[in-house]
Design a protein around this motif. Structure first.
Motif, PDB file in Angstrom:
ATOM      1  N   SER A  71       0.823  -1.209   0.000  1.00  0.00           N
ATOM      2  CA  SER A  71       0.000   0.000   0.000  1.00  0.00           C
ATOM      3  C   SER A  71       0.857   1.260   0.000  1.00  0.00           C
ATOM      4  O   SER A  71       0.524   2.255  -0.660  1.00  0.00           O
ATOM      5  N   ILE A  72       1.975   1.214   0.723  1.00  0.00           N
ATOM      6  CA  ILE A  72       2.860   2.381   0.791  1.00  0.00           C
ATOM      7  C   ILE A  72       3.575   2.576  -0.544  1.00  0.00           C
ATOM      8  O   ILE A  72       3.694   3.695  -1.045  1.00  0.00           O
ATOM      9  N   VAL A  73       4.046   1.483  -1.128  1.00  0.00           N
ATOM     10  CA  VAL A  73       4.716   1.584  -2.429  1.00  0.00           C
ATOM     11  C   VAL A  73       3.758   2.131  -3.482  1.00  0.00           C
ATOM     12  O   VAL A  73       4.134   2.974  -4.302  1.00  0.00           O
ATOM     13  N   THR A  74       2.522   1.669  -3.466  1.00  0.00           N
ATOM     14  CA  THR A  74       1.536   2.171  -4.423  1.00  0.00           C
ATOM     15  C   THR A  74       1.323   3.663  -4.236  1.00  0.00           C
ATOM     16  O   THR A  74       1.265   4.417  -5.217  1.00  0.00           O
ATOM     17  N   TYR A  75       1.202   4.093  -2.990  1.00  0.00           N
ATOM     18  CA  TYR A  75       1.034   5.532  -2.718  1.00  0.00           C
ATOM     19  C   TYR A  75       2.226   6.323  -3.242  1.00  0.00           C
ATOM     20  O   TYR A  75       2.059   7.365  -3.907  1.00  0.00           O
ATOM     21  N   ILE A  76       3.433   5.858  -2.959  1.00  0.00           N
ATOM     22  CA  ILE A  76       4.637   6.565  -3.405  1.00  0.00           C
ATOM     23  C   ILE A  76       4.652   6.675  -4.922  1.00  0.00           C
ATOM     24  O   ILE A  76       4.885   7.746  -5.483  1.00  0.00           O
ATOM     25  N   HIS A  77       4.390   5.568  -5.611  1.00  0.00           N
ATOM     26  CA  HIS A  77       4.444   5.567  -7.070  1.00  0.00           C
ATOM     27  C   HIS A  77       3.339   6.434  -7.681  1.00  0.00           C
ATOM     28  O   HIS A  77       3.564   7.125  -8.675  1.00  0.00           O
ATOM     29  N   GLN A  78       2.143   6.376  -7.092  1.00  0.00           N
ATOM     30  CA  GLN A  78       1.031   7.179  -7.607  1.00  0.00           C
ATOM     31  C   GLN A  78       1.351   8.657  -7.557  1.00  0.00           C
ATOM     32  O   GLN A  78       1.013   9.408  -8.486  1.00  0.00           O
ATOM     33  N   HIS A  79       2.010   9.072  -6.494  1.00  0.00           N
ATOM     34  CA  HIS A  79       2.224  10.506  -6.306  1.00  0.00           C
ATOM     35  C   HIS A  79       3.606  10.965  -6.761  1.00  0.00           C
ATOM     36  O   HIS A  79       3.725  11.976  -7.465  1.00  0.00           O
ATOM     37  N   THR A 138      10.346  -0.210  -3.195  1.00  0.00           N
ATOM     38  CA  THR A 138      10.115  -0.294  -4.638  1.00  0.00           C
ATOM     39  C   THR A 138       9.074  -1.369  -4.937  1.00  0.00           C
ATOM     40  O   THR A 138       8.812  -2.252  -4.107  1.00  0.00           O
ATOM     41  N   TRP A 139       8.534  -1.291  -6.134  1.00  0.00           N
ATOM     42  CA  TRP A 139       7.518  -2.260  -6.547  1.00  0.00           C
ATOM     43  C   TRP A 139       8.116  -3.669  -6.590  1.00  0.00           C
ATOM     44  O   TRP A 139       7.513  -4.624  -6.123  1.00  0.00           O
ATOM     45  N   SER A 140       9.317  -3.766  -7.136  1.00  0.00           N
ATOM     46  CA  SER A 140       9.943  -5.083  -7.262  1.00  0.00           C
ATOM     47  C   SER A 140      10.345  -5.651  -5.904  1.00  0.00           C
ATOM     48  O   SER A 140      10.383  -6.878  -5.732  1.00  0.00           O
ATOM     49  N   ALA A 141      10.634  -4.777  -4.937  1.00  0.00           N
ATOM     50  CA  ALA A 141      10.949  -5.264  -3.587  1.00  0.00           C
ATOM     51  C   ALA A 141       9.735  -5.929  -2.949  1.00  0.00           C
ATOM     52  O   ALA A 141       9.860  -6.860  -2.147  1.00  0.00           O
ATOM     53  N   VAL A 142       8.541  -5.459  -3.307  1.00  0.00           N
ATOM     54  CA  VAL A 142       7.301  -6.026  -2.758  1.00  0.00           C
ATOM     55  C   VAL A 142       6.848  -7.240  -3.554  1.00  0.00           C
ATOM     56  O   VAL A 142       6.500  -8.289  -3.000  1.00  0.00           O
ATOM     57  N   HIS A 143       6.851  -7.106  -4.887  1.00  0.00           N
ATOM     58  CA  HIS A 143       6.209  -8.115  -5.735  1.00  0.00           C
ATOM     59  C   HIS A 143       7.172  -9.022  -6.496  1.00  0.00           C
ATOM     60  O   HIS A 143       6.738 -10.017  -7.079  1.00  0.00           O
ATOM     61  N   GLY A 144       8.468  -8.667  -6.516  1.00  0.00           N
ATOM     62  CA  GLY A 144       9.412  -9.426  -7.319  1.00  0.00           C
ATOM     63  C   GLY A 144       9.433  -8.922  -8.755  1.00  0.00           C
ATOM     64  O   GLY A 144       8.457  -8.320  -9.226  1.00  0.00           O
ATOM     65  N   ALA A 145      10.525  -9.175  -9.445  1.00  0.00           N
ATOM     66  CA  ALA A 145      10.719  -8.609 -10.784  1.00  0.00           C
ATOM     67  C   ALA A 145       9.716  -9.139 -11.797  1.00  0.00           C
ATOM     68  O   ALA A 145       9.135  -8.378 -12.578  1.00  0.00           O
ATOM     69  N   GLN A 146       9.468 -10.437 -11.810  1.00  0.00           N
ATOM     70  CA  GLN A 146       8.601 -11.032 -12.824  1.00  0.00           C
ATOM     71  C   GLN A 146       7.162 -10.546 -12.676  1.00  0.00           C
ATOM     72  O   GLN A 146       6.515 -10.143 -13.652  1.00  0.00           O
ATOM     73  N   THR A 147       6.648 -10.566 -11.457  1.00  0.00           N
ATOM     74  CA  THR A 147       5.280 -10.088 -11.215  1.00  0.00           C
ATOM     75  C   THR A 147       5.168  -8.590 -11.493  1.00  0.00           C
ATOM     76  O   THR A 147       4.165  -8.126 -12.052  1.00  0.00           O
ATOM     77  N   SER A 148       6.196  -7.836 -11.141  1.00  0.00           N
ATOM     78  CA  SER A 148       6.188  -6.397 -11.382  1.00  0.00           C
ATOM     79  C   SER A 148       6.054  -6.098 -12.869  1.00  0.00           C
ATOM     80  O   SER A 148       5.284  -5.222 -13.277  1.00  0.00           O
TER      81      SER A 148
END
Length: 309
Positions: free
Chosen positions: A186-194, A262-272
């Motif tokens: 949720s925090i990564v999504t907020y950071i990326h959105q803004h 980062t997104w990849s730190a949460v979801h991994g590179a392939q899923t990202s």
């Protein structure tokens, strides 16, 4: 590069070079103060630092998005150049400040030394402030002569909101204050959105507002901007992890070194990468309301997935 993209980009860069307060020798670096500056001119080395950072080679995607979004509905796309160049000033100010030792402490930007490396932290900080201020001065001057001033003011308000304390600055705040903490989706999504998506959504909405878009078209533009913005930052995270420093024009591996969320730190590179593809498809579908005239913007969205810099 796509010929239409090149047309927009070249026009923006020419307008930046010819800005009344910044026009001059773009390849000279002046670090000595002007004593005293001429009345009405920007003093040195502030002027030199502003134009150095502004004219470093870049994609100019934000001003291109504004011009192309306006061009969806209106033919006279060069009339919105003041708003497009202002977007690049705002983006450049954010990069100067991002690179400062107090934030990301980067020494390379677009393949060249960062502003504070060339001019010092004090002048770099002021150059960022100055570009942000000049951006609004430039847009407001254009608004005073715009055929429908209320639309120009609405476009400026949209840009200010997306760049400000509920937009880009909000995302950047969490980006730096959450370093070293366990990544949360949720925090990564907020950071990326803004931090990223807001300053890609702003030009799309501003261009459409200036062009007289209706609410349905504005909603489509909002979805497009947010979706390509999220995909853009996801790919950016992956490039920092996997990309080539020379091609990127900046240091790699810095996100992991600083403990960034980062997104990849949460979801991994392939899923990202798969999620970035989903966002791009959302962006492309949103533009269907504009028909074939949106093919260029759809192409920009698709190219986001394969970018290497």
């Amino acid at each position: 590069m796509n010929p239409t993209y090149e047309m927009y980009k070249t026009t923006v860069e020419t307008a930046l070079q010819n800005h009344p307060l910044l026009a001059g020798s773009w390849d000279s670096i002046t670090v000595a103060p002007s004593m005293p500056p001429l009345e009405g001119e920007i003093p040195q080395p502030l002027r030199s630092a502003m134009r150095y950072s502004l004219m470093l080679p870049g994609k100019r995607i934000r001003p291109v998005l504004l011009l192309a979004s306006y061009h969806l509905l209106q033919a006279d796309w060069k009339s919105v150049l003041p708003f497009a160049t202002a977007l690049e000033m705002i983006h450049t100010y954010s990069l100067i400040h991002d690179d400062l030792p107090a934030l990301d402490n980067d020494i390379l930007r677009r393949g060249q030394p960062t502003c504070h490396i060339v001019y010092g932290e004090d002048v770099a900080l002021l150059a960022g402030d100055a570009l942000y201020s000049l951006a609004f001065e430039t847009m407001l001057e254009a608004a005073l002569v715009w055929p429908q001033p209320s639309k120009a003011i609405a476009a400026i308000e949209t840009i200010a909101r997306h760049a400000g304390v509920r937009g880009m600055i909000a995302g950047q705040t969490l980006d730096v204050t959450m370093e070293g903490k366990a990544p949360e989706a949720s925090i990564v999504t907020y950071i990326h959105q803004h931090k990223t998506a807001d300053l890609l959504t702003a030009p799309v909405l501003a261009g459409l507002i200036l062009a007289g878009a209706n609410e349905h078209q504005l909603a489509a533009g909002n979805t497009f901007g947010k979706s390509i913005g999220l995909a853009f930052q996801i790919i950016d995270d992956l490039l920092d992890q996997e990309g080539d420093e020379k091609t990127l024009g900046k240091q790699t591996g810095t996100d992991a070194a600083r403990g960034k969320m980062t997104w990849s730190a949460v979801h991994g590179a392939q899923t990202s990468r798969r999620q970035a593809e989903v966002y791009i498809q959302e962006a492309i579908r949103a533009l269907d309301v504009f028909g074939e005239s949106a093919d260029f913007l759809k192409g920009i969205a698709q190219a986001t997935l394969t970018r290497v810099s």
